[in-house]
Design a protein around this motif. Structure first.
Motif, PDB file in Angstrom:
ATOM      1  N   GLY A 199      25.283  37.719 -10.575  1.00  0.00           N
ATOM      2  CA  GLY A 199      26.539  37.109 -10.977  1.00  0.00           C
ATOM      3  C   GLY A 199      27.721  37.807 -10.327  1.00  0.00           C
ATOM      4  O   GLY A 199      27.657  38.994 -10.009  1.00  0.00           O
ATOM      5  N   THR A 248      21.003  43.475 -22.928  1.00  0.00           N
ATOM      6  CA  THR A 248      21.590  42.272 -23.531  1.00  0.00           C
ATOM      7  C   THR A 248      20.518  41.482 -24.264  1.00  0.00           C
ATOM      8  O   THR A 248      19.374  41.362 -23.791  1.00  0.00           O
ATOM      9  N   SER A 297      19.725  37.686 -25.587  1.00  0.00           N
ATOM     10  CA  SER A 297      20.122  36.278 -25.457  1.00  0.00           C
ATOM     11  C   SER A 297      19.643  35.498 -26.667  1.00  0.00           C
ATOM     12  O   SER A 297      18.479  35.613 -27.075  1.00  0.00           O
ATOM     13  N   GLU A 329      24.364  29.747 -24.076  1.00  0.00           N
ATOM     14  CA  GLU A 329      23.604  30.982 -24.256  1.00  0.00           C
ATOM     15  C   GLU A 329      24.520  32.090 -24.791  1.00  0.00           C
ATOM     16  O   GLU A 329      25.147  32.814 -24.024  1.00  0.00           O
ATOM     17  N   THR A 374      25.359  35.781 -26.238  1.00  0.00           N
ATOM     18  CA  THR A 374      24.714  37.077 -25.993  1.00  0.00           C
ATOM     19  C   THR A 374      25.438  38.193 -26.728  1.00  0.00           C
ATOM     20  O   THR A 374      26.645  38.128 -26.979  1.00  0.00           O
ATOM     21  N   GLY A 407      29.240  37.915 -25.362  1.00  0.00           N
ATOM     22  CA  GLY A 407      29.501  36.969 -24.280  1.00  0.00           C
ATOM     23  C   GLY A 407      28.845  35.626 -24.530  1.00  0.00           C
ATOM     24  O   GLY A 407      28.158  35.401 -25.533  1.00  0.00           O
ATOM     25  N   ASN A 420      27.166  32.251 -21.943  1.00  0.00           N
ATOM     26  CA  ASN A 420      26.924  31.606 -20.650  1.00  0.00           C
ATOM     27  C   ASN A 420      26.804  30.109 -20.865  1.00  0.00           C
ATOM     28  O   ASN A 420      26.175  29.655 -21.840  1.00  0.00           O
ATOM     29  N   TRP A 464      25.282  26.920 -18.888  1.00  0.00           N
ATOM     30  CA  TRP A 464      24.430  26.599 -17.740  1.00  0.00           C
ATOM     31  C   TRP A 464      24.634  25.155 -17.305  1.00  0.00           C
ATOM     32  O   TRP A 464      24.360  24.219 -18.050  1.00  0.00           O
ATOM     33  N   SER A 482      29.623  32.435 -16.686  1.00  0.00           N
ATOM     34  CA  SER A 482      29.437  33.565 -17.604  1.00  0.00           C
ATOM     35  C   SER A 482      30.784  34.130 -18.039  1.00  0.00           C
ATOM     36  O   SER A 482      31.653  34.426 -17.210  1.00  0.00           O
ATOM     37  N   LEU A 503      32.342  37.261 -20.582  1.00  0.00           N
ATOM     38  CA  LEU A 503      31.908  38.464 -21.267  1.00  0.00           C
ATOM     39  C   LEU A 503      33.112  39.327 -21.648  1.00  0.00           C
ATOM     40  O   LEU A 503      34.043  39.500 -20.846  1.00  0.00           O
ATOM     41  N   THR A 534      26.903  32.805 -12.461  1.00  0.00           N
ATOM     42  CA  THR A 534      25.621  33.494 -12.470  1.00  0.00           C
ATOM     43  C   THR A 534      24.556  32.572 -11.893  1.00  0.00           C
ATOM     44  O   THR A 534      24.510  31.377 -12.210  1.00  0.00           O
ATOM     45  N   LYS A 577      20.441  32.280 -11.370  1.00  0.00           N
ATOM     46  CA  LYS A 577      19.092  32.768 -11.638  1.00  0.00           C
ATOM     47  C   LYS A 577      18.178  32.382 -10.468  1.00  0.00           C
ATOM     48  O   LYS A 577      18.343  31.322  -9.864  1.00  0.00           O
TER      49      LYS A 577
END
Length: 485
Positions: free
Chosen positions: A31, A127, A129, A140, A142, A165, A167, A169, A177, A179, A210, A212
């Motif tokens: 990220g 972290t 999730s 998401e 966190t 935080g 997220n 998606w 993201s 935070l 971010t 993945k």
């Protein structure tokens, strides 16, 4: 910016240590984005004083207008993620005490520009999730905790970092993201005669993208190998990556007919004629039938399939070929098996009447009484009525034997040459045969032949004997069944 470049290179090297994925499939993520630092908490020892005016962005937040953080993280299981973050910033709003006041509240400090004061941070975070817990694929939340090291101008110190935080998606692999982290520092030293710590605590906020990555999908079907029951063959997500070649909603491994669309009722096979028998098991797949006959029809419902039923539209027992038991001539032989269904006859002769010796004798008597003009193949007209009556009698006998074959034979005495007598006998036999055909005898049942004077029945030395030798005979030569004699 040279420091930022060093940071990017360092984090990229960390990324290169693995190429796996961030959730259970994509365990790795990278990220980057923008971070903001708020030093309000450096104004006092009270933790809550940091949050009394959390969003006075213009007055208190330090933001570097470029990519100012980069993060690498790895999913370790059960919702937990560990990560490494590097960040950079330029501090132009630093909190200092208001002259003449002690730091007891929010009005006792002010943000000033300390000049070219560079900030660098490196943090390790664990972290948790909540994405799996709330069963969401988009949001998401966190919670995180970790520790790090801060470089602020010429100073450096460690921090403990709790954070929260979320997220969002956009796709399975790309998200936004957000935070917020509170970085608590330790080590009090006097600052300008106050109890202000030289190692200030602060809050850091970040917003960025971010990504993945790392999951393997050998067959390119969108189902990662880890979850793909058929990793080398492209398939569908609903079948754990296994194919459904005929697109009938039944995966190939459970489909008895994987290349032909069918239904679950028939394990993926079709029932073209809709009779409840799947095509592979249906002996008549294009014609609706009955299960007990492997899908073949029995139109008249007599228990004999149409293919084997000699009378498919009339019910009858199997013993009679599926035909009704009819016996038109009442001879005890069913019409189906009766070679002569309109004329009574014994079963031993397939329902046809037998040509008995008595019948043969009657034919002989009638045939020998048919006379010809001397030396010619012309019927005697002196007693025309009698001759015609004999031919009529012969016809009546023959019509009772529709499957019997008869030979009309001509004979002469020995008067004249053998060659002449042969031709004469053949001609006379043919005359008799033609007359019988004219009267309605089946021509297929008759043949004619001449034997000249070779088969006398009496002496040719007397007038009487020669008269007996000039004759026609009718001989039974067999019975025709199913086209064969």
């Amino acid at each position: 910016m040279k420091h930022l470049n060093k940071l990017l290179v360092a984090v990229t090297m960390v990324m290169g240590l693995s190429s796996q994925a961030q959730d259970s499939n994509n365990k790795w993520a990278i990220g980057f984005g923008v971070n903001a630092i708020d030093y309000r908490s450096s104004a006092g020892d009270d933790f809550m004083s940091h949050f009394d005016q959390p969003f006075k962005v213009d007055e208190n937040w330090n933001i570097l207008p470029s990519v100012s953080y980069i993060n690498v993280s790895r999913y370790v299981g059960s919702g937990f993620i560990v990560g490494l973050t590097g960040s950079i910033n330029q501090i132009d709003k630093f909190v200092i005490p208001v002259p003449g006041k002690t730091w007891n509240g929010p009005n006792d400090y002010a943000a000033v520009n300390p000049g070219d004061l560079m900030y660098y941070g490196i943090d390790v975070t664990a972290t948790y999730s909540f994405m799996e817990l709330i069963k969401s694929k988009v949001i998401e939340p966190t919670l995180s905790v970790g520790g790090g090291y801060t470089f602020l101008g010429d100073e450096s110190y460690g921090t403990v970092n709790p954070g929260i935080g979320v997220n969002f998606w956009f796709t399975e692999n790309v998200g936004l993201s957000l935070l917020g982290t509170y970085k608590k520092s330790f080590g009090d030293r006097q600052y300008a005669g106050t109890n202000t710590p030289d190692a200030p605590s602060y809050s850091q906020y970040s917003a960025g993208l971010t990504f993945k990555f790392g999951a393997k999908d050998t067959d390119g079907d969108g189902v990662y190998d880890k979850d793909d029951a058929c990793p080398e063959v492209a398939g569908l997500k609903q079948f754990n990556g296994c194919p459904d070649t005929d697109s009938d909603g039944i995966e190939d491994s459970k489909d008895k007919c994987p290349t032909v669309a069918g239904t679950a009722e028939f394990q993926g096979c079709a029932d073209t004629d809709g009779d409840g028998v799947a095509d592979p098991d249906d002996a008549c797949p294009s014609v609706a039938g009955l299960k007990q006959f492997q899908g073949c029809p029995d139109t008249d419902g007599d228990g004999v399939t149409d293919a084997s039923d000699k009378c498919p539209k009339e019910a009858g027992p199997a013993s009679n070929g599926g035909c009704p038991v009819l016996d038109a001539d009442k001879d005890g032989v069913p019409d189906l098996d009766d070679a002569c269904p309109t004329v009574a006859g014994p079963a031993s002769n397939k329902g046809c009447p037998e040509v008995t010796e008595k019948v043969i004798e009657e034919l002989r008597v009638q045939a020998r009484a048919v006379y010809f003009v001397t030396g010619k193949a012309v019927l005697e007209t002196a007693d025309k009525g009698a001759t015609d009556g004999r031919l009529e009698a012969i016809k009546e006998i023959l019509k009772n034997y529709p499957n019997a074959k008869f030979a009309i034979e001509g004979h002469t005495d020995n008067t004249g040459s053998a060659k002449l007598n042969q031709k004469l006998s053949e001609a006379r036999a043919k005359v008799v045969m033609d007359k019988l055909i004219e009267k309605g005898v089946n021509p297929a049942n008759l043949t004619s032949a001449g034997f000249g004077s070779s088969k006398p029945v009496a002496t040719n030395k007397t007038k009487e004997g020669r008269a007996l030798n000039r004759r026609t005979e009718i001989r039974h030569i067999g019975t025709v069944y199913e086209g064969k004699l």
